[in-house]
Write an enzyme that holds these catalytic residues in place. Structure first.
Site, PDB file in Angstrom:
ATOM      1  N   ASP A  21       0.874  -1.190   0.000  1.00  0.00           N
ATOM      2  CA  ASP A  21       0.000   0.000   0.000  1.00  0.00           C
ATOM      3  C   ASP A  21       0.901   1.227   0.000  1.00  0.00           C
ATOM      4  OD1 ASP A  21      -2.380   1.592   0.280  1.00  0.00           O
ATOM      5  OD2 ASP A  21      -1.930   1.819   2.410  1.00  0.00           O
ATOM      6  N   SER A  22       0.268   2.398  -0.154  1.00  0.00           N
ATOM      7  CA  SER A  22       1.033   3.647  -0.098  1.00  0.00           C
ATOM      8  C   SER A  22       1.535   3.942   1.316  1.00  0.00           C
ATOM      9  CB  SER A  22       0.136   4.807  -0.553  1.00  0.00           C
ATOM     10  OG  SER A  22      -0.964   4.915   0.331  1.00  0.00           O
ATOM     11  N   TYR A  53      -1.035   8.468  -2.475  1.00  0.00           N
ATOM     12  CA  TYR A  53      -1.135   8.143  -3.894  1.00  0.00           C
ATOM     13  C   TYR A  53      -2.381   8.776  -4.512  1.00  0.00           C
ATOM     14  CZ  TYR A  53       2.390   4.383  -3.790  1.00  0.00           C
ATOM     15  OH  TYR A  53       3.541   3.650  -3.708  1.00  0.00           O
ATOM     16  N   CYS A  84      -4.405  -1.447  -2.016  1.00  0.00           N
ATOM     17  CA  CYS A  84      -4.555  -0.016  -2.244  1.00  0.00           C
ATOM     18  C   CYS A  84      -5.593   0.168  -3.348  1.00  0.00           C
ATOM     19  CB  CYS A  84      -3.209   0.565  -2.666  1.00  0.00           C
ATOM     20  SG  CYS A  84      -3.300   2.309  -3.080  1.00  0.00           S
ATOM     21  N   THR A  86      -6.501   2.859  -4.813  1.00  0.00           N
ATOM     22  CA  THR A  86      -6.046   3.796  -5.844  1.00  0.00           C
ATOM     23  C   THR A  86      -5.252   3.037  -6.907  1.00  0.00           C
ATOM     24  OG1 THR A  86      -5.887   5.418  -4.069  1.00  0.00           O
ATOM     25  CG2 THR A  86      -4.901   6.024  -6.178  1.00  0.00           C
ATOM     26  N   GLU A 163      -2.316   8.398   8.628  1.00  0.00           N
ATOM     27  CA  GLU A 163      -0.855   8.254   8.711  1.00  0.00           C
ATOM     28  C   GLU A 163      -0.335   8.917   9.993  1.00  0.00           C
ATOM     29  OE1 GLU A 163       1.412   6.648   6.663  1.00  0.00           O
ATOM     30  OE2 GLU A 163      -0.227   5.863   5.441  1.00  0.00           O
ATOM     31  N   CYS A 195     -11.103   2.830   0.346  1.00  0.00           N
ATOM     32  CA  CYS A 195      -9.687   3.150   0.571  1.00  0.00           C
ATOM     33  C   CYS A 195      -9.271   2.371   1.802  1.00  0.00           C
ATOM     34  CB  CYS A 195      -9.504   4.649   0.810  1.00  0.00           C
ATOM     35  SG  CYS A 195      -7.815   5.089   1.329  1.00  0.00           S
ATOM     36  N   HIS A 197      -7.071   2.882   3.937  1.00  0.00           N
ATOM     37  CA  HIS A 197      -6.782   3.684   5.134  1.00  0.00           C
ATOM     38  C   HIS A 197      -8.040   3.929   5.972  1.00  0.00           C
ATOM     39  CE1 HIS A 197      -2.935   4.746   3.237  1.00  0.00           C
ATOM     40  NE2 HIS A 197      -2.570   5.349   4.352  1.00  0.00           N
TER      41      HIS A 197
HETATM   42  N1  DGL Z   1      -4.734   3.234   0.924  1.00  0.00           N
HETATM   43  C1  DGL Z   1      -4.810   3.635  -0.406  1.00  0.00           C
HETATM   44  C2  DGL Z   1      -6.121   3.334  -1.068  1.00  0.00           C
HETATM   45  O1  DGL Z   1      -6.730   2.369  -0.705  1.00  0.00           O
HETATM   46  C3  DGL Z   1      -4.131   4.899  -0.858  1.00  0.00           C
HETATM   47  C4  DGL Z   1      -4.336   6.155  -0.092  1.00  0.00           C
HETATM   48  C5  DGL Z   1      -3.404   7.259  -0.595  1.00  0.00           C
HETATM   49  O2  DGL Z   1      -2.204   7.044  -0.563  1.00  0.00           O
HETATM   50  O3  DGL Z   1      -3.915   8.304  -1.032  1.00  0.00           O
HETATM   51  O4  DGL Z   1      -6.547   4.000  -1.977  1.00  0.00           O
END
Ligand code: DGL
Length: 278
Positions: A21-22, A53, A84, A86, A163, A195, A197
């Site tokens: 993941d990012s 990301y 992720c 994204t 984060e 997402c 996160h």
């Molecule tokens: N956790 C990621 C997602 O599911 C990326 C979040 C990010 O880095 O903007 O999209």
């Protein structure tokens, strides 16, 4: 014992699973994988130097994902979870075209859970700008259920809040209220967290949306990984407890703090130079 060995007619595969993941978002997936696949070893990479990301171009996200897949491939994993949204919404086709290693996506399991959950066929999807702009969720939901009404909303501040570990303070609460009110007003009955996160903010999100069903696809992603490994005789049956490894591209302190809150225990993490993995 070799990574692949035969017991009776079964092939058992003790190689690790890669998850990337990012940043810390993919830990929400890793945590579910640990629960339902306790014999599997995980190698996790979080691109903490280059997060987020969600605000980056498709080309950049694809380039970063390629590097992460190369790192995990070099680490000897048997399959990779692209944890992720994204990446899955923008770069998965390219990754599948370029690599022969199995890559599990996080979009489709979330779509299935959302379709199962909705009763009034009015749903909300939240994700990064990159995911929402791609329209990937909306397309997949409408392709599976043509009458469904989908309201989408990008919530970019949720990523830096996660984060930072600011997942339940007053800033997180007010941000969540501002982002989600317009979806609540549309009378959605289900809210898909698009997402990885966002489940870190589940406390705030649940409080704000009240009775709306929240879809955290981490459980269904872990389920689809298990199904894939089972169908392909790739499960590990090692009796030793797995030694998971965590890698990041920046300082490890904040990452380890989130690991502790997600897993309830300490893990060490190693910083690597991801730019070396072209
Ligand atoms: N956790 C990621 C997602 O599911 C990326 C979040 C990010 O880095 O903007 O999209």
């Amino acid at each position: 014992m070799p990574a692949h060995y035969k017991r009776g007619s079964e092939i058992l595969d003790s190689r690790p699973i890669g998850i990337f993941d990012s940043g810390v978002g993919g830990l929400t997936i890793a945590s579910e994988v640990m629960k339902i696949l306790p014999n599997e070893t995980i190698i996790y990479f979080g691109d903490t130097a280059r997060v987020p990301y969600g605000s980056k171009s498709k080309e950049t996200v694809t380039k970063y994902s390629r590097q992460m897949v190369n790192f995990l491939k070099d680490s000897g994993v048997k399959a990779i979870v692209a944890a992720c949204n994204t990446v899955c919404a923008n770069s998965l086709d390219k990754l599948l075209e370029e690599f022969d290693i199995p890559i599990i996506d996080v979009l489709n399991p979330g779509v299935s859970s959302c379709l199962d959950a909705t009763r009034n066929n009015v749903v909300g999807v939240i994700g990064t700008e990159g995911t929402i702009k791609s329209g990937a969720y909306e397309k997949a939901l409408k392709a599976a259920k043509p009458g469904i009404i989908v309201y989408s909303k990008a919530c970019p501040l949720f990523v830096p809040l996660s984060e930072e570990g600011w997942t339940s303070n007053s800033v997180a609460n007010i941000t969540t209220e501002i982002y989600l009110q317009e979806l609540i007003d549309k009378e959605i009955d289900s809210l898909l967290l698009g997402c990885t996160h966002y489940p870190l903010l589940i406390e705030c999100i649940s409080r704000v949306v009240g009775g709306i069903t929240i879809i955290n696809s981490a459980v269904s992603v872990a389920g689809s990984l298990k199904e894939f490994l089972t169908e392909n005789n790739m499960l590990s049956e090692s009796r030793e407890s797995p030694e998971h490894e965590f890698y990041v591209s920046d300082d490890t302190v904040k990452f380890r703090r989130t690991c502790k809150s997600v897993f309830g225990r300490d893990f060490t993490a190693t910083q690597i130079d991801i730019e070396k993995f072209i």
